[in-house]
Design a protein around this motif. Structure first.
Motif, mmCIF file in Angstrom:
data_model
loop_
_atom_site.group_PDB
_atom_site.id
_atom_site.type_symbol
_atom_site.label_atom_id
_atom_site.label_comp_id
_atom_site.label_asym_id
_atom_site.label_seq_id
_atom_site.Cartn_x
_atom_site.Cartn_y
_atom_site.Cartn_z
ATOM 1 N N THR A 1 57.458 81.672 19.294
ATOM 2 C CA THR A 1 58.866 81.295 19.091
ATOM 3 C C THR A 1 59.573 81.169 20.435
ATOM 4 O O THR A 1 59.049 81.594 21.482
ATOM 5 C CB THR A 1 59.613 82.367 18.263
ATOM 6 O OG1 THR A 1 59.618 83.587 19.021
ATOM 7 C CG2 THR A 1 58.981 82.588 16.895
ATOM 8 N N ARG B 1 64.184 81.945 16.858
ATOM 9 C CA ARG B 1 63.079 82.017 15.884
ATOM 10 C C ARG B 1 62.320 80.685 15.762
ATOM 11 O O ARG B 1 61.297 80.599 15.097
ATOM 12 C CB ARG B 1 63.616 82.380 14.491
ATOM 13 C CG ARG B 1 64.499 83.617 14.491
ATOM 14 C CD ARG B 1 63.752 84.842 14.036
ATOM 15 N NE ARG B 1 64.510 86.076 14.259
ATOM 16 C CZ ARG B 1 63.992 87.275 14.240
ATOM 17 N NH1 ARG B 1 62.694 87.418 14.035
ATOM 18 N NH2 ARG B 1 64.718 88.337 14.444
ATOM 19 N N LYS B 2 62.841 79.651 16.397
ATOM 20 C CA LYS B 2 62.206 78.330 16.314
ATOM 21 C C LYS B 2 60.907 78.331 17.136
ATOM 22 O O LYS B 2 60.841 78.958 18.199
ATOM 23 C CB LYS B 2 63.182 77.293 16.890
ATOM 24 C CG LYS B 2 62.947 75.871 16.451
ATOM 25 C CD LYS B 2 64.108 74.992 16.926
ATOM 26 C CE LYS B 2 63.936 73.568 16.440
ATOM 27 N NZ LYS B 2 65.029 72.694 16.876
ATOM 28 N N LEU B 3 59.894 77.622 16.657
ATOM 29 C CA LEU B 3 58.641 77.523 17.425
ATOM 30 C C LEU B 3 58.835 76.587 18.614
ATOM 31 O O LEU B 3 59.513 75.564 18.502
ATOM 32 C CB LEU B 3 57.508 76.986 16.546
ATOM 33 C CG LEU B 3 56.893 77.940 15.519
ATOM 34 C CD1 LEU B 3 55.799 77.229 14.746
ATOM 35 C CD2 LEU B 3 56.320 79.195 16.177
#
Length: 504
Positions: free
Chosen positions: A101, A144-146
């Motif tokens: 993340t 939290r984004k990849l």
């Protein structure tokens, strides 16, 4: 602010060699905290190499480095980081771990260091700290984004966030604005100004001269691995900088050839990739250079890749010389006569660990094989050497590894391999990204040469001056669709920008 103590860095007589290449020769460089310092030079001048020495990426150099008058030993990235020296490289994709993340990428160094003494990692704490850093930078990306889901601009910001997440005295930015839109560049400059206020020294490697004049206080210019001059940037004008870089006066940048434009040759009809570009209608005539303009995120790269067979689920038609193309893969696109020079050259355009010769002939191996089995190495090297000469590639030999060449020379090779193959349609996606003024002119000459041979050329770029200088017509994209078709001789930067930003 009170009295802030300025620190300084001095690099003395730095030299380094790679197989067949003397990259730096007795180079001196001095900068201090609380200012932004431009480091500039033509491709192959040694700017990035010098900064890789300072950031600990190369340890086989000779010379000395001092901080505040005291000699320091920098032989690894950890040595540099312990001294507060951080670097954000131009090739942002290789610096992030795609399956982690944003938060994990930002706090990566800290997590790795912590794991030495602990069995457990507090993920909550990682996301809290990384969110704080992103908020400091005013970067609206979820922790939290990849990393694999980020745009190039977002990746750039995440790397800057990682760099300043711990004590940072000097931040080196290598071509930081190359993947950024105008608005994102302004945001980056705001961050740089804030860092200067916080007494961080920023070293800025860039080929975009107007930006350097806007954001930098000092400038150091290099040429052919040597120091040329250090000056207050306010004491120079752009033409002087270019002359120092090249060692000569700059010729006209865009070559002017009288090319007769032929009949319609390549058509894109109601074309889309199902996600990023929709209902694209455009055509290219023989000998014509057609621009694809638009801001970062408008869909230029996605359109180029879809035409080249890199996207699944495309709709609409591609027609070449009156015949519908059915290609669904890049291999089939190449067989159909379509070539793509991609934006991310190190990742997609060249084989970095192979030789110049192997790269230049990679697309057309059938020309060098007998009975489809044996490769004629002698013939392959002959053609490669001819190509090196005609492209003006600076390399010690045709057997030199491409990864040891400068960005501009790598780009010439990414283009040159298609010239050996002789395609019908040439697609260039941001071909001058991270390339200096001298190499840019060489690339424009190559493109004009293709048009003169009656080839179809598609030129995608967010550099408005280049679109105006090299193209005959252009299509401006906005939000994945064609906002406007413009005739280059009858338009200007203001009009292109108007349609790029959603003007009707």
């Amino acid at each position: 602010m009170g009295d802030i103590r300025r620190s300084n860095i001095e690099m003395k007589n730095i030299s380094i060699e790679f197989p067949g290449v003397k990259a730096l020769k007795e180079v001196n460089f001095v900068t201090e905290s609380g200012i932004s310092h431009a480091l500039i030079g033509a491709n192959g001048a040694g700017k990035s190499t010098l900064m890789k020495v300072l950031s600990g990426a190369y340890n086989h150099y000779t010379g000395e480095i001092f901080m505040d008058g005291k000699q320091v030993n920098i032989r690894s990235p950890k040595d540099a980081k312990d001294l507060g020296i951080q670097i954000v490289y131009q090739e942002v994709d290789t610096a992030l771990i795609p399956y982690l993340t944003v938060g994990e990428n930002i706090m990566l160094d800290e997590t790795v260091n912590d794991m030495g003494g602990k069995q457990f990692v507090s993920w909550k704490e990682i996301h809290r700290k990384s969110k704080e850093v992103l908020e400091r930078l005013h970067v609206p990306v979820s922790t939290r984004k990849l990393a694999s889901e980020l745009t190039l601009a977002e990746k750039q910001m995440v790397l800057i966030a990682r760099a300043i997440s711990k004590e940072c005295k000097y931040l080196i930015l290598d071509e930081p604005t190359a993947p950024l839109s105008h608005a994102e560049t302004e945001e980056l400059f705001r961050i740089v100004r804030d860092l200067k206020q916080a007494n961080v020294g920023v070293i800025f490697i860039s080929h975009r001269l107007p930006e350097l004049f806007e954001i930098c206080d000092d400038i150091t210019i290099m040429r052919d691995g040597e120091f040329v001059v250090k000056e207050k940037i306010a004491n120079l004008v752009q033409n002087q900088v270019v002359e120092y870089m090249l060692g000569k006066k700059m010729d006209q940048q865009f070559p002017k050839h009288n090319i007769t434009i032929g009949e319609k040759c390549f058509e894109v009809k109601n074309f889309g990739d199902g996600t990023n570009v929709h209902d694209i209608n455009m055509y290219v005539r023989k000998g014509e250079v057609v621009g694809i303009g638009g801001l970062v995120g408008a869909g230029k790269t996605e359109l180029c890749k879809a035409i080249f067979g890199l996207s699944k689920g495309t709709t609409g038609d591609l027609i070449l010389n009156g015949k519908k193309l059915k290609h669904k893969t890049p291999h089939a696109a190449v067989k159909s006569g379509i070539a793509l020079v991609p934006e991310e050259r190190r990742k997609e355009g060249i084989l970095v660990s192979e030789s110049v010769s192997v790269n230049l002939t990679a697309v057309s191996l059938s020309k060098f094989t007998s009975l489809r089995t044996f490769l004629n190495f002698k013939k392959e090297r002959e053609i490669a050497k001819q190509m090196i000469t005609s492209l003006g590639v600076k390399t010690p030999s045709d057997q030199a590894k491409v990864k040891n060449l400068s960005g501009g020379n790598q780009q010439k090779i990414a283009i040159g391999k298609w010239l050996v193959g002789d395609s019908e349609v040439y697609i260039f996606d941001e071909p001058t990204k991270g390339v200096d003024v001298g190499a840019k002119r060489d690339i424009f000459e190559l493109i004009s040469g293709l048009a003169a041979k009656g080839k179809c050329v598609i030129y995608a770029s967010c550099e408005l001056s280049e679109l105006l200088g090299i193209t005959d017509r252009m299509y401006v994209l906005y939000d994945g669709e064609v906002a406007k078709e413009l005739e280059t001789s009858k338009t200007n930067e203001e009009e292109i920008l108007f349609y790029s930003t959603g003007g009707k």
